[in-house]
Design a protein around this motif. Structure first.
Motif, PDB file in Angstrom:
ATOM      1  N   PHE A  66      72.216  83.191  63.845  1.00  0.00           N
ATOM      2  CA  PHE A  66      73.365  82.317  64.068  1.00  0.00           C
ATOM      3  C   PHE A  66      73.668  82.092  65.552  1.00  0.00           C
ATOM      4  N   LYS A  67      73.392  83.086  66.382  1.00  0.00           N
ATOM      5  CA  LYS A  67      73.715  82.952  67.798  1.00  0.00           C
ATOM      6  C   LYS A  67      72.881  81.871  68.489  1.00  0.00           C
ATOM      7  N   THR A  68      71.806  81.419  67.831  1.00  0.00           N
ATOM      8  CA  THR A  68      70.988  80.360  68.437  1.00  0.00           C
ATOM      9  C   THR A  68      71.489  78.966  68.075  1.00  0.00           C
ATOM     10  N   PHE A  69      72.488  78.859  67.198  1.00  0.00           N
ATOM     11  CA  PHE A  69      72.972  77.532  66.793  1.00  0.00           C
ATOM     12  C   PHE A  69      73.403  76.669  67.980  1.00  0.00           C
ATOM     13  N   PRO A  70      74.071  77.223  69.001  1.00  0.00           N
ATOM     14  CA  PRO A  70      74.452  76.366  70.133  1.00  0.00           C
ATOM     15  C   PRO A  70      73.257  75.749  70.864  1.00  0.00           C
ATOM     16  N   ARG A  71      72.059  76.276  70.659  1.00  0.00           N
ATOM     17  CA  ARG A  71      70.877  75.742  71.343  1.00  0.00           C
ATOM     18  C   ARG A  71      70.454  74.382  70.786  1.00  0.00           C
ATOM     19  N   PHE A  72      70.839  74.091  69.531  1.00  0.00           N
ATOM     20  CA  PHE A  72      70.446  72.796  68.972  1.00  0.00           C
ATOM     21  C   PHE A  72      71.630  71.987  68.434  1.00  0.00           C
ATOM     22  N   SER A  73      72.754  72.647  68.192  1.00  0.00           N
ATOM     23  CA  SER A  73      73.898  71.963  67.586  1.00  0.00           C
ATOM     24  C   SER A  73      74.653  71.117  68.601  1.00  0.00           C
ATOM     25  N   THR A  74      75.230  70.023  68.117  1.00  0.00           N
ATOM     26  CA  THR A  74      76.058  69.174  68.978  1.00  0.00           C
ATOM     27  C   THR A  74      77.516  69.601  68.965  1.00  0.00           C
TER      28      THR A  74
END
Length: 206
Positions: A55-63
């Motif tokens: 989940f911590k990687t979501f900011p890497r692709f999420s807008t």
């Protein structure tokens, strides 16, 4: 069945239950939903599932996802926002089956949503990822969910996030980590029984 949130408020569970052939009680997919979107990704189910659980990687692709903090094994705090606006809320994973299914609910005093994501193998060897969400706003916002315009916005947002995840994992080609645990009713399942614990804090057992 109902869970209690951090303030002790009972939160009704709209996900039904099913008892599988192995005798384990599991949740049924959302029968009522405002959003249902599917995307196919060109990686195996295990790879797609493993990366999704990071989940911590979501900011890497999420807008919209700005930060994800792990609070407890089954609880995360999400910060989402557009421009300077930010909103932080806690989410509990109530059900999780590796390579197959994950269901969550908001932990606000008055939860605004719950949802689920399913992973299914495709004939091409890829993965079909389906996200379903039920919006549960309170007050004036409750009326807005009846508007096709607001629901349409939520659909487009989920669709966009799924497409972004698709590009992200296909670009990586392999997962950057994994959490392979199973969760039932918000509790992580352990392969072996936990040792007995003292009723007095910091006192040894025995």
């Amino acid at each position: 069945m109902a869970h209690e949130d951090d303030d002790g408020q009972a939160v009704p569970n709209t996900l039904g239950m099913r008892c599988d052939g192995d005798g384990v009680t599991r949740r049924r997919p959302l029968r009522e939903r405002h959003v249902e979107e599917t995307v196919e990704v060109a990686v195996p189910v295990r790879t797609a599932y493993n990366q999704w659980t990071q989940f911590k990687t979501f900011p890497r692709f999420s807008t919209v996802v700005r930060d994800v903090e792990q609070i407890r094994p089954a609880v995360t705090a999400w910060t989402i926002g557009y421009g300077p606006l930010r909103h932080r809320f806690a989410v509990e994973i109530v059900e999780q089956d590796p390579d197959a299914y994950l269901a969550w609910r908001g932990l606000e005093q008055h939860p605004t949503h719950e949802g689920e994501v399913e992973f299914r193998a495709t004939e091409s060897g890829g993965t079909a990822i389906t996200v379903r969400m039920l919006l549960q706003p309170r007050g004036a916002a409750k009326v807005l969910t009846r508007s096709s315009r607001v629901v349409g916005l939520a659909v487009r947002l989920v669709r966009g996030e799924l497409v972004s995840f698709k590009h992200f994992i296909e670009g990586l080609g392999q997962e950057g980590g994994a959490w392979r645990g199973t969760i039932r009713n918000g509790r992580v399942q352990h392969d072996t029984a936990e040792p007995p614990r003292s009723r007095v804090a910091q006192w040894p057992v025995g």
